[in-house]
Design an enzyme around this catalytic site. Structure first.
Site, short mmCIF file in Angstrom:
data_model
loop_
_atom_site.label_atom_id
_atom_site.label_comp_id
_atom_site.label_asym_id
_atom_site.label_seq_id
_atom_site.Cartn_x
_atom_site.Cartn_y
_atom_site.Cartn_z
N GLN A 240 8.17 -51.61 56.17
CA GLN A 240 7.26 -51.20 55.24
C GLN A 240 7.65 -50.07 54.19
O GLN A 240 8.69 -49.61 54.32
CB GLN A 240 5.95 -50.91 55.55
CG GLN A 240 5.73 -49.65 56.48
CD GLN A 240 5.37 -49.57 57.66
OE1 GLN A 240 4.05 -50.02 57.57
NE2 GLN A 240 5.92 -48.91 58.65
N GLU A 321 4.79 -46.67 68.62
CA GLU A 321 4.87 -46.83 67.40
C GLU A 321 6.10 -47.86 66.94
O GLU A 321 7.11 -47.51 67.40
CB GLU A 321 4.88 -45.37 66.55
CG GLU A 321 5.41 -45.57 65.05
CD GLU A 321 4.37 -46.27 64.16
OE1 GLU A 321 5.03 -47.49 63.50
OE2 GLU A 321 3.05 -45.96 64.13
N ASP A 348 6.42 -52.27 69.96
CA ASP A 348 5.27 -53.04 69.76
C ASP A 348 4.01 -52.88 70.92
O ASP A 348 4.57 -52.63 71.99
CB ASP A 348 5.42 -54.54 69.50
CG ASP A 348 4.11 -55.24 69.25
OD1 ASP A 348 3.34 -55.46 68.43
OD2 ASP A 348 3.51 -55.79 70.36
N GLY A 349 2.83 -52.54 70.52
CA GLY A 349 2.16 -51.73 71.36
C GLY A 349 1.71 -52.95 72.55
O GLY A 349 1.47 -52.55 73.70
N ASP A 366 -5.08 -47.54 67.36
CA ASP A 366 -5.23 -47.31 65.84
C ASP A 366 -4.09 -47.66 65.15
O ASP A 366 -3.26 -47.26 64.31
CB ASP A 366 -5.32 -45.55 65.76
CG ASP A 366 -5.56 -45.35 64.21
OD1 ASP A 366 -6.26 -46.12 63.56
OD2 ASP A 366 -5.18 -44.27 63.96
#
Length: 553
Positions: A240, A321, A348-349, A366
């Site tokens: 991003q 993260e 990745d979570g 979150d």
């Protein structure tokens, strides 16, 4: 074709043009997502709209090019490539201004990104569509079928290379403007090759002029005022656009244009956004705060929330993260320091939970892709995995953006019903008295608890936590009838349709008064695509200010 023949192969000029057009068209398509998503969101409507525009423009170019291909020449193809390069310079120079202007058009939110996609990427893709039929006409192959097949194969190979190189090499290493200059330069260089060995004065002057315009466009964009504040840092990560912006004493991390973390530089113990106080709600639902030994945050952002837990509780904090660029920015601008009690994991979570053998007393979700939770972190399969990684009396906390009731509450009800399938008890807390889209916090316990609002209030009074949760407890939402809400599953991608009623509606975040609270991040964290979110600020004497922004724009 044997290896010796392949090594000796030299592409013809039309073949080179087709290959380069494939590289550039697919590269521009990948860039389109990175350019448009920060303004309009990276949901399915933005991505699907870009794909629709690109395919429509290419098809129109193929059709028109086929009608005009008889008598085509290498010189004509060179002018098409130069015209495309010129338009790339326009995209580099004016994309921000065009995005802002088109975002004001009165369109349904799901179609809001289409004008930008059409204006910015329709014309260059249309021009590149002419190249394939022109090259087929100029092909040295004997039959029409062989010529067209050869051209389409070369164009597809170029598209594969353009897609892979842009995604895995260029975007992680360069800015969007620099990549645009690279594509523009490739087009100009190919145009020159098509006119060799003797290039006339007019195309030579045009080539030099366009190269100068490409270079100038990267540093001479239209002067615009950034209402968000002073840009301290900006980069394109593999996932991003990342910006650090100082708005007075408040430092904010933006990911693809959406606010993800904030700190008060003058009052570091202040929760900038009111709802971030609610992150401490799990500490009311544990048997004893001192028994909380391990905490996991899925989504790091500025790591302000994890650092707050590290400072105020005797616990080891793990943070997952997905974007290493975000973690680096947190270290440089938000004071993150890894230690024996604070560990950052780049993953990745869901993958992290699948691969770890650790169990946690508290897990806080979150993780956001702009203003929505990644789909695979919402399903019942994920919730079952979270339950397995919690201790028997562990607590799970999920930050959900939705409205408390009405059509814009569909995702909230679906998420709570999904969590109900995996956990014995769930509790919901609104963060604003309004019925607008807001951060709704859902807390689930891994064993039966049956807390009432009064019991939670008593625990808040009795426990000396780092933040007063009386207002959060007072915003407890009684269980509603969500029996009609769908249960989210891995094989049923319903999240986009559930979020659809929220698109374009206002999203409210209540802000604390200066100098109060603890430390914490604003909203979303994990990254993997909305109009820059501070659209308005309101304040009254009786209530803290509100941050109001269109959801998904």
């Amino acid at each position: 074709m044997d290896l010796r023949t392949a090594a000796a192969y030299r592409p013809t000029k039309p073949e080179l043009a087709v290959f380069v057009s494939g590289v550039t068209s697919m590269g521009l398509e990948i860039l389109a997502v990175r350019i448009i998503a920060p303004q309009f969101g990276s949901h399915i409507y933005t991505v699907g709209g870009i794909l629709t525009v690109v395919l429509a423009a290419l098809s129109l170019g193929y059709w028109q090019g086929g009608k005009r291909a008889r008598g085509a020449t290498n010189r004509e193809m060179s002018w098409l490539l130069l015209a495309t390069a010129l338009y790339v310079a326009i995209v580099i120079y004016a994309s921000d201004l065009l995005l802002i202007q088109t975002s004001t058009l009165a369109l349904p939110p799901r179609y809001a990104a289409l004008p930008s996609a059409i204006i910015l990427f329709g014309p260059p893709t249309y021009l590149l569509g002419f190249i394939s039929p022109y090259a087929a006409e100029l092909s040295q192959k004997a039959g029409v079928g062989e010529a067209s097949g050869h051209v389409y194969a070369l164009g597809t190979i170029g598209s594969i290379l353009g897609s892979a190189a842009t995604t895995f090499v260029l975007i992680p290493a360069m800015s969007i403007d620099t990549i645009g200059v690279l594509f523009g330069g490739l087009l100009v260089g190919t145009a020159i090759v098509l006119t060799l060995p003797s290039i006339s004065r007019k195309p030579l002057l045009a080539s030099v002029t366009i190269v100068l315009l490409l270079v100038a466009a990267t540093g001479a964009g239209p002067i615009t005022y950034d209402h968000r504040g002073d840009v301290v840092y900006q980069t394109q990560t593999a996932y991003q656009e990342l910006e650090i912006i100082d708005d007075g004493d408040t430092r904010i991390m933006y990911l693809d244009g959406a606010r993800h973390s904030a700190i008060d530089l003058e009052a570091p113990d202040r929760h900038v956004f009111e709802y971030t106080r609610y992150f401490h709600l799990p500490m009311l639902m544990t048997e004893d705060v001192d028994d909380v030994d391990r905490v996991l945050f899925i989504g790091g952002g500025g790591y302000v929330g994890p650092q707050d837990f590290e400072d105020h509780y005797d616990a080891t904090v793990d943070v997952v993260e997905i974007d290493p660029g975000v973690t680096t920015a947190a270290e440089d601008y938000f004071g993150l320091e890894e230690s024996e009690t604070m560990t950052a994991h780049t993953n990745d979570g869901r993958q992290f939970l699948q691969n770890t053998d650790e169990t946690y007393d508290v897990i806080i979700l979150d993780a956001y892709k702009q203003d929505q939770v990644p789909f695979h972190l919402t399903t019942v399969e994920f919730m079952d995995l979270v339950s397995d990684r919690l201790t028997d009396d562990g607590v799970f906390y999920a930050n959900v953006i939705a409205a408390p009731n009405g059509p814009a509450s569909e995702f909230y009800h679906a998420q709570q019903r999904t969590m109900d399938q995996a956990f014995p008890d769930t509790y919901s807390f609104r963060t604003s008295e309004s019925n607008d889209i807001q951060n709704i916090q859902i807390v689930a316990t891994n064993h039966e608890t049956g807390f009432s609002e009064a019991e939670l209030a008593e625990r808040n009074d009795a426990r000396n936590l780092s933040v007063d949760l009386s207002e959060a407890v007072g915003n407890y939402m009684p269980a509603s009838d969500d029996s009609d809400a769908p249960i989210l599953r891995d094989d049923r991608g319903e999240v986009d349709s559930l979020l659809d009623p929220m698109l374009g509606q206002r999203y409210v975040i209540e802000e604390t008064e200066d100098g109060s609270g603890s430390s914490e991040p604003p909203s979303p964290s994990q990254s993997v695509g909305g109009e820059p979110p501070i659209a308005a600020t309101q304040q009254t004497e009786s209530r803290p200010p509100l941050v109001v922004t269109p959801f998904g724009r």
